[in-house]
Design a protein around this motif. Structure first.
Motif, PDB file in Angstrom:
ATOM      1  N   PRO A   1      10.829  14.428   3.063  1.00 33.12           N
ATOM      2  CA  PRO A   1      10.792  14.578   4.522  1.00 33.12           C
ATOM      3  C   PRO A   1       9.706  15.537   5.004  1.00 33.12           C
ATOM      4  O   PRO A   1       9.299  15.475   6.173  1.00 33.12           O
ATOM      5  N   ASP A   2       9.236  16.412   4.126  1.00 34.46           N
ATOM      6  CA  ASP A   2       8.209  17.382   4.509  1.00 34.46           C
ATOM      7  C   ASP A   2       6.867  17.021   3.867  1.00 34.46           C
ATOM      8  O   ASP A   2       6.093  17.890   3.464  1.00 34.46           O
ATOM      9  N   ALA A   3       6.587  15.721   3.797  1.00 33.77           N
ATOM     10  CA  ALA A   3       5.396  15.237   3.088  1.00 33.77           C
ATOM     11  C   ALA A   3       4.104  15.798   3.671  1.00 33.77           C
ATOM     12  O   ALA A   3       3.171  16.118   2.930  1.00 33.77           O
TER      13      ALA A   3
ATOM     14  N   ASP B   1      -2.553  11.305  -1.639  1.00 33.47           N
ATOM     15  CA  ASP B   1      -2.650  10.641  -0.348  1.00 33.47           C
ATOM     16  C   ASP B   1      -1.304  10.718   0.366  1.00 33.47           C
ATOM     17  O   ASP B   1      -0.250  10.790  -0.288  1.00 33.47           O
ATOM     18  N   LYS B   2      -1.319  10.699   1.685  1.00 34.43           N
ATOM     19  CA  LYS B   2      -0.095  10.743   2.477  1.00 34.43           C
ATOM     20  C   LYS B   2      -0.036   9.515   3.376  1.00 34.43           C
ATOM     21  O   LYS B   2      -1.040   9.103   3.956  1.00 34.43           O
ATOM     22  N   ARG B   3       1.142   8.941   3.483  1.00 25.43           N
ATOM     23  CA  ARG B   3       1.364   7.854   4.428  1.00 25.43           C
ATOM     24  C   ARG B   3       2.620   8.179   5.227  1.00 25.43           C
ATOM     25  O   ARG B   3       3.692   8.408   4.651  1.00 25.43           O
ATOM     26  N   ASP B   4       2.446   8.248   6.537  1.00 28.07           N
ATOM     27  CA  ASP B   4       3.567   8.607   7.412  1.00 28.07           C
ATOM     28  C   ASP B   4       4.692   7.583   7.273  1.00 28.07           C
ATOM     29  O   ASP B   4       4.432   6.401   7.030  1.00 28.07           O
ATOM     30  N   PRO B   5       5.934   8.014   7.432  1.00 23.54           N
ATOM     31  CA  PRO B   5       6.269   9.388   7.820  1.00 23.54           C
ATOM     32  C   PRO B   5       6.528  10.327   6.643  1.00 23.54           C
ATOM     33  O   PRO B   5       6.465  11.537   6.809  1.00 23.54           O
ATOM     34  N   ASP B   6       6.800   9.801   5.458  1.00 21.96           N
ATOM     35  CA  ASP B   6       7.326  10.685   4.416  1.00 21.96           C
ATOM     36  C   ASP B   6       6.885  10.321   3.003  1.00 21.96           C
ATOM     37  O   ASP B   6       7.550  10.666   2.031  1.00 21.96           O
TER      38      ASP B   6
ATOM     39  N   TYR C   1       0.803  -1.221   0.000  1.00 23.92           N
ATOM     40  CA  TYR C   1       0.000   0.000   0.000  1.00 23.92           C
ATOM     41  C   TYR C   1       0.838   1.273   0.000  1.00 23.92           C
ATOM     42  O   TYR C   1       0.354   2.337  -0.381  1.00 23.92           O
ATOM     43  N   ARG C   2       2.108   1.173   0.405  1.00 24.55           N
ATOM     44  CA  ARG C   2       2.959   2.358   0.374  1.00 24.55           C
ATOM     45  C   ARG C   2       3.640   2.514  -0.990  1.00 24.55           C
ATOM     46  O   ARG C   2       3.495   3.520  -1.663  1.00 24.55           O
ATOM     47  N   SER C   3       4.376   1.509  -1.401  1.00 25.86           N
ATOM     48  CA  SER C   3       5.233   1.635  -2.584  1.00 25.86           C
ATOM     49  C   SER C   3       4.581   1.197  -3.885  1.00 25.86           C
ATOM     50  O   SER C   3       5.083   1.509  -4.961  1.00 25.86           O
ATOM     51  N   ALA C   4       3.487   0.445  -3.821  1.00 28.34           N
ATOM     52  CA  ALA C   4       2.812  -0.142  -4.989  1.00 28.34           C
ATOM     53  C   ALA C   4       3.561  -1.340  -5.554  1.00 28.34           C
ATOM     54  O   ALA C   4       3.246  -1.811  -6.646  1.00 28.34           O
TER      55      ALA C   4
END
Length: 419
Positions: A359-361, A376-381, A189-192
């Motif tokens: 880093p400032d996502a 969409d945003k997924r912590d942390p970056d 779900y993060r990187s695809a």
């Protein structure tokens, strides 16, 4: 079934580099060549200027869904009332919609039920898997393994099932010795990144474990064939690339050879062979019907059905082909802007979104929204740019990435957002 006239994935990269990926006219040329472009008009577009790249979280609304929901509410619910359960096929809707979804999984009729949330489906299938006999008919060890970075609900459900069954969980998939069940996502779900489902299913089987596959980020964007991949059990949602609506019911798949061995943990009257024989002891329905339990949500099923039908009509092979091309184009633009790509560069192992690491996502995510760009945003970056093939244009990808780069303080000297 539509077949896109888009360039091949490799040619996208070559052409983008040759013509400059920061030339918006290249994106416009790709849109002009896209045989799926007309499908964008089949969706509700209240603000045509909005750049929506979050269809991997919540797909856009098909126009057909609005009409279908109105019919169900105004004609069936308001008009036919209780008789709708039999006059309008409400009683069988979870299995009817399951049969309509099955071809998108490469699955046979009678192997898919659409009936509850993905989390409930995971809970059911983990219990089903644990109750299936292990090698030599021995009890399956109540140990559930998952990757440390697995989607939260999969991990939580596994931990909950292990607690209820006095079992244990194992964070890590390298060593499957002593594991009874594996839960994992086909698409990270993060990187695809796409997992090698066939190889990993076999590896688990060889170790004596059975795998429950979560297809939430795969269904509706990848051309799937679960039997060919050796999948026994699978679950997924319908509100991402299938455009089924917020909270639309998820689905469960059980391979036919396991149907007679399934004992699921939630017994309810919709899973009973004769649900209106009120005094009978519980006797589970045959086949996939035994995964049903409580009264299904007809409105959610109606919306999911429309999203499934839209995908089926457009053609999954065409959708999957465009997903490869448009994500590859997005990576080319991101590279030209010196953005950090956190998704696989090989289209064969990449799903329908592109992850950008910064880093400032969090700040960029908020600022993009003020500019009319939804990602969409997924912590942390991680910023995820979902590129749903039926609704996303190449110019959307281009413009969003230039906005992102600008907010990240990266000048795009030769790039322009305006058309």
């Amino acid at each position: 079934m539509a077949s896109p006239d888009l360039p091949s994935t490799n040619h996208v990269i070559k052409r983008a580099l040759a013509d400059s990926p920061l030339d918006r006219s290249v994106a416009k040329q790709f849109d002009a060549a896209d045989a799926l472009a007309e499908w964008r008009d089949r969706f509700v577009l209240r603000d045509p200027a909005l750049i929506y790249l979050d269809g991997n979280s919540l797909g856009m609304t098909p126009v057909a869904t609005v009409d279908a929901m109105r019919r169900v509410i105004e004609e069936q619910w308001a008009g036919d009332l209780i008789t709708s359960w039999w006059e309008n096929d409400w009683l069988d809707l979870p299995l009817t919609v399951g049969n309509e979804l099955a071809p998108l999984l490469g699955a046979a009729e009678g192997t898919v039920a659409v009936h509850d949330s993905t989390t409930v489906g995971i809970f059911q299938l983990l219990n089903v898997a644990l109750d299936l006999p292990a090698t030599g008919a021995q009890p399956r060890p109540p140990v559930i393994a998952f990757a440390p970075n697995e989607f939260p609900t999969d991990r939580y459900a596994a931990e909950g099932v292990a607690r209820l069954r006095n079992g244990a969980v194992r964070s890590g998939l390298a060593d499957l010795d002593g594991v009874g069940v594996v839960i994992r996502s086909m698409v990270d779900y993060r990187s695809a990144e796409i997992c090698d489902v066939a190889a990993e299913t076999k590896r688990a089987n060889d170790a004596g474990a059975i795998t429950v596959w979560d297809l939430s980020h795969a269904v509706g964007v990848l051309d799937l064939n679960l039997p060919a991949l050796g999948v026994d059990l699978a679950v997924g949602c319908t509100y991402k690339f299938l455009n089924g609506g917020p909270g639309a019911p998820g689905f469960t798949y059980v391979a036919p050879h396991l149907h007679d061995d399934v004992t699921q943990p939630i017994w309810g009257w919709f899973g009973q062979t004769d649900q209106f024989a009120m005094d009978n002891a519980f006797d589970p329905k045959p086949g996939i019907g035994r995964l049903l339990h409580g009264t299904p949500g007809i409105l959610g099923l109606t919306a999911a059905r429309c999203g499934i039908a839209t995908t089926a009509e457009a053609g999954l092979s065409a959708i999957a082909a465009k997903a490869k091309v448009i994500t590859q184009y997005g990576i080319a633009v991101a590279d030209a802007l010196s953005l950090t790509v956190a998704s696989p560069r090989n289209a064969a192992v990449r799903g329908g979104h592109v992850a950008i690491r910064h880093p400032d996502a969090a700040r960029i995510h908020r600022a993009l929204e003020t500019r009319g760009v939804i990602v969409d945003k997924r912590d942390p970056d991680i910023l995820r740019l979902g590129m749903s093939p039926l609704t996303t244009r190449f110019v959307d990808v281009y413009d969003a990435l230039l906005h992102l780069a600008d907010l990240a303080g990266i000048p795009a000297e030769s790039g322009t957002i305006s058309s």
